[in-house]
Design a protein around this motif. Structure first.
Motif, PDB file in Angstrom:
ATOM      1  N   CYS A 102      19.593  50.744  71.334  1.00 50.38           N
ATOM      2  CA  CYS A 102      18.639  51.086  70.299  1.00 50.38           C
ATOM      3  C   CYS A 102      18.434  52.620  70.114  1.00 50.38           C
ATOM      4  O   CYS A 102      18.339  53.156  71.150  1.00 50.38           O
ATOM      5  CB  CYS A 102      17.332  50.318  70.367  1.00 50.38           C
TER       6      CYS A 102
ATOM      7  N   ASN B 180      16.708  48.980  65.679  1.00 47.90           N
ATOM      8  CA  ASN B 180      17.578  47.892  66.201  1.00 47.90           C
ATOM      9  C   ASN B 180      19.019  48.224  65.990  1.00 47.90           C
ATOM     10  O   ASN B 180      19.795  47.521  66.345  1.00 47.90           O
ATOM     11  CB  ASN B 180      17.577  46.787  65.192  1.00 47.90           C
TER      12      ASN B 180
ATOM     13  N   ASP C  33      16.405  49.753  58.846  1.00 52.20           N
ATOM     14  CA  ASP C  33      17.499  49.765  59.660  1.00 52.20           C
ATOM     15  C   ASP C  33      18.947  49.733  58.617  1.00 52.20           C
ATOM     16  O   ASP C  33      18.688  49.739  57.574  1.00 52.20           O
ATOM     17  CB  ASP C  33      17.492  48.717  60.728  1.00 52.20           C
TER      18      ASP C  33
END
Length: 240
Positions: free
Chosen positions: A23, A69, A97
């Motif tokens: 991550c 993420n 993301d």
């Protein structure tokens, strides 16, 4: 604590560590620099016609690390909540993301100061006195709240509509053109019809006025009062 429980905690910790390794961690400095760059470009576009000299101050950016993420930096977007420029404006920051999922959103306050060389009073200028090169000068000032109301050069034939203290910014709405026609002065009244017919008669001004202003005049020939636009020191126009 049982051996099973210990193993479970160890497993969860291991899984979390593995996940964290893949991550992206967005820290405060990176987030701030990204937002600052976007806001600076937006502000430059907003104030470019007034000045290229400005500074911004940001408030509301969270200082904690933001875990994403993905293994690459997230998309950061700054959306303005104001349709026009304001010295204090509000924007909203969206962090998403790669799949466009929202990670975090927060409000942002932007304070902007705009600087420009503008006309100021070099000495005290009393009400009704002329604005001249001898009592004014250009000086760099912060003008974010009066972008359209400052003077960038000395206006012609203007007088003060109020008292100016030494060092005061001279605003457009605080001066007026110097009168060229005076009350009770003799003037030529030029009557112009919608068809182009013209006739000139002599009359008198009933108040002072500058070129382009509308004043009341009285015709000696017709003994009537009309609203007229001042053309010069000796002529006004009445549209009929």
């Amino acid at each position: 604590m049982t051996k099973t429980a210990k193993n479970l905690i160890l497993l969860l910790t291991l899984l979390f560590s593995i996940q964290s390794a893949y991550c992206y961690v967005l820290n405060y400095d990176e987030l701030y620099n990204n937002i600052f760059s976007q806001v600076q470009k937006q502000t430059k576009k907003d104030v470019l016609k007034y000045s290229s000299d400005f500074e911004i101050k940001l408030s509301g950016i969270p200082k904690e690390k933001i875990l994403t993420n993905d293994s690459i930096p997230p998309k950061i977007t700054v959306i303005s909540q104001n349709s026009t420029f304001s010295p204090t404006s509000y924007k909203r920051v969206y962090i998403k993301d790669l799949k466009n999922n929202l990670i975090k959103s927060f409000p942002l306050m932007v304070q902007t100061k705009v600087y420009k060389n503008v006309l100021i009073s070099q000495d005290t200028i009393p009400f009704g006195k002329p604005i001249t090169k001898n009592n004014t000068k250009l000086e760099k000032r912060e003008i974010s709240r009066n972008l359209d109301n400052v003077l960038l050069e000395l206006p012609k034939n203007s007088i003060a509509k109020r008292n100016f203290q030494k060092g005061s910014i001279i605003y457009k709405n605080s001066i007026k053109s110097q009168a060229v026609v005076f009350r009770n002065s003799l003037i030529n009244i030029n009557f112009i019809s919608s068809t182009g017919f013209e006739i000139k008669v002599q009359g008198r001004a009933l108040k002072d006025g500058a070129i382009g202003e509308t004043i009341l005049v009285k015709s000696d020939k017709y003994n009537k009062t009309y609203s007229a636009t001042i053309d010069s020191t000796s002529q006004v126009t009445v549209r009929i």
